[in-house]
Design an enzyme around this catalytic site. Structure first.
Site, PDB file in Angstrom:
ATOM      1  N   TYR A   1       0.846  -1.212   0.000  1.00 47.19           N
ATOM      2  CA  TYR A   1       0.000   0.000   0.000  1.00 47.19           C
ATOM      3  C   TYR A   1       0.879   1.259   0.000  1.00 47.19           C
ATOM      4  O   TYR A   1       0.583   2.238  -0.675  1.00 47.19           O
ATOM      5  CB  TYR A   1      -0.930   0.002   1.213  1.00 47.19           C
ATOM      6  CG  TYR A   1      -1.841  -1.203   1.220  1.00 47.19           C
ATOM      7  CD1 TYR A   1      -2.922  -1.263   0.353  1.00 47.19           C
ATOM      8  CD2 TYR A   1      -1.586  -2.300   2.042  1.00 47.19           C
ATOM      9  CE1 TYR A   1      -3.741  -2.384   0.318  1.00 47.19           C
ATOM     10  CE2 TYR A   1      -2.400  -3.419   2.018  1.00 47.19           C
ATOM     11  CZ  TYR A   1      -3.480  -3.458   1.152  1.00 47.19           C
ATOM     12  OH  TYR A   1      -4.275  -4.569   1.105  1.00 47.19           O
TER      13      TYR A   1
ATOM     14  N   LEU B   1      12.082  15.880 -39.428  1.00 45.22           N
ATOM     15  CA  LEU B   1      12.295  17.237 -39.941  1.00 45.22           C
ATOM     16  C   LEU B   1      13.788  17.596 -39.985  1.00 45.22           C
ATOM     17  O   LEU B   1      14.186  18.499 -40.710  1.00 45.22           O
ATOM     18  CB  LEU B   1      11.520  18.249 -39.097  1.00 45.22           C
ATOM     19  CG  LEU B   1      10.016  18.295 -39.397  1.00 45.22           C
ATOM     20  CD1 LEU B   1       9.258  19.039 -38.304  1.00 45.22           C
ATOM     21  CD2 LEU B   1       9.754  18.946 -40.753  1.00 45.22           C
TER      22      LEU B   1
ATOM     23  N   GLU C   1       4.621  10.295  -8.838  1.00 39.18           N
ATOM     24  CA  GLU C   1       5.654   9.747  -9.720  1.00 39.18           C
ATOM     25  C   GLU C   1       5.217   9.809 -11.192  1.00 39.18           C
ATOM     26  O   GLU C   1       5.973  10.237 -12.067  1.00 39.18           O
ATOM     27  CB  GLU C   1       5.902   8.284  -9.311  1.00 39.18           C
ATOM     28  CG  GLU C   1       7.041   7.644 -10.010  1.00 39.18           C
ATOM     29  CD  GLU C   1       7.218   6.182  -9.564  1.00 39.18           C
ATOM     30  OE1 GLU C   1       7.799   5.425 -10.314  1.00 39.18           O
ATOM     31  OE2 GLU C   1       6.747   5.810  -8.454  1.00 39.18           O
TER      32      GLU C   1
END
Ligand SMILES: Cc1cc2nc3c(=O)[nH]c(=O)nc-3n(C[C@H](O)[C@H](O)[C@H](O)COP(=O)(O)OP(=O)(O)OC[C@H]3O[C@@H](n4cnc5c(N)ncnc54)[C@H](O)[C@@H]3O)c2cc1C
Length: 385
Positions: A239, A343, A248
């Site tokens: 837990y 690109l 996070e």
């Protein structure tokens, strides 16, 4: 290009802090990124430098050397940290200051806070988080590391893999089973320290990206860990490991957006300089549209993230928003990296142009801190599916 199209959750104090973080990263870290990436390592002194600036302690209370800041301040640091241009460095610093230390601040007792937080905030001791094992990542309940109590120690056996800061860590929060018959209540977290007999820290693993980062395997062979090193209650490890996941995940997603924005800006500069068929390649409509499409995706991801961040900072339930933000940001990151590389033509494929590093580094975001598939499972359940 950098201007936000819509409102951000940040105020005046965050803007000042952002300037300071940006100056520090651009002066002290970014100039070394190329060298560290090539060496596949960065020095531990970086943790000391960051400690001197106080950035490891943003989420840590003042009595342990931190600044007692909130998730908004942490997000500013997290975003600006991406300017280093090396996902591995940002991951090492973020894991220590934004995940491991807050975990101890939240679940540690007074003695543990003094022993790990004070040097941790200064960057004198480096932390890691050991959840994943060779046999279990997404499905953490399957982990096989076990610790049996013997007097005032636990005897720890097992292994971990893919651990950020794993090789350099002075201490690791290790999730293990202390009662195999108790289901989710059978897990505990032990703080395992460098040099404990039987604790082996492997060499950093070779990876697609995060080259400067230390991602290592750990092994535990009858390691006698003092019971005083148990973080939180026995049986609450699973837990507790889940308790910080939203932070996070959001920090990872914020990092993707910021680094995608930086890649877009670099690409803009490049396509306005590079010429073909008598004009800058950025002046071809097809390329202009690619740039706008990317800007739209980046802005959409940013606003999803900031929505999750507002909720997280207000202490509201935000699993759905944060999961959506991370799923979207990871996909956006892959798309922006591929398009920016394209690109740049052949130069995009070369080390020299940094787009190549972003292309490799960004891939982890759909895997680490909860894969996109498992986040979709979380959102799907919330949709009643
Ligand atoms: C560079 C790096 C750094 C890391 N740092 C750390 C760290 O510091 N500490 C730590 O503990 N861990 C760390 N990890 C581990 C990371 O958290 C795991 O890799 C991640 O959770 C996925 O686990 P796995 O690799 O075991 O994949 P698996 O769980 O084996 O998953 C494999 C695939 O199956 C899919 N899958 C699994 N279950 C389901 C399901 N129910 N439905 C649909 N698809 C599913 C996954 O989405 C994935 O695509 C790191 C990983 C990397 C690559």
């Amino acid at each position: 290009m950098t201007q936000l199209l819509t409102t951000s959750p940040f105020g005046e104090e965050h803007a000042l802090f952002r300037q300071q973080c940006c100056r520090f990263v651009e002066k002290e870290l970014a100039p070394h990124a190329k060298e560290w990436e090539e060496k596949k390592d960065f020095p531990n002194e970086v943790f000391l430098k960051v400690g001197k600036m106080g950035y490891h302690g943003i989420l840590i209370p003042e009595e342990y050397g931190g600044s007692g800041g909130d998730y908004l301040m942490a997000s500013v640091w997290c975003e600006e940290m991406t300017r280093v241009g090396s996902g591995g460095v940002a991951a090492g610093l973020g894991m220590h200051g934004l995940i491991v230390l807050p975990g101890i601040a939240r679940f540690g007792n007074e003695e543990q806070k003094k022993r790990f937080l004070i040097p941790g905030v200064r960057g004198e001791k480096i932390g890691a988080l050991g959840l994943t094992e060779p046999v279990a990542g997404t499905d953490l309940a399957r982990i096989r590391s076990t610790a049996r109590r013997e007097g005032d120690h636990y005897i720890l056996n097992g292994s971990k893999t893919f651990i950020t800061n794993g090789n350099r860590a002075d201490f690791v929060l290790v999730l293990c089973k202390t009662n195999s018959a108790a289901g989710y209540k059978g897990f505990s977290t032990l703080i395992v320290e460098k040099g404990m007999p039987g604790f082996l820290q492997g060499k950093p693993l070779e990876k697609l990206g995060w080259h400067a980062g230390d991602t290592a395997e750990l092994a535990f062979e009858n390691v006698a860990v003092p019971a005083a090193n148990r973080l939180g209650e026995e049986g609450m490890g699973f837990y507790n490991a889940m308790a910080n996941l939203e932070c996070e995940r959001l920090m990872m997603a914020l990092g993707v957006v910021y680094s995608a924005q930086l890649a877009l800006e670099k690409t803009r500069t490049y396509i306005l300089q590079r010429e073909a068929f008598g004009r800058p390649i950025g002046k071809f409509q097809v390329n202009r549209h690619k740039m706008v499409d990317m800007a739209v995706e980046i802005e959409a991801a940013r606003q999803l993230n900031y929505h999750g961040l507002r909720k997280l900072a207000n202490g509201e339930e935000c699993a759905r928003e944060v999961s959506m933000a991370k799923i979207f940001s990871a996909k956006m990151g892959d798309y922006v990296a591929t398009t920016c590389l394209q690109l740049h033509g052949g130069y995009g494929y070369m080390r020299e142009y940094e787009i190549e590093r972003f292309f490799r580094d960004v891939r982890i975001n759909a895997i680490g801190g909860g894969t996109s598939e498992i986040l979709k499972e979380i959102v799907g359940r919330m949709m009643g599916l």
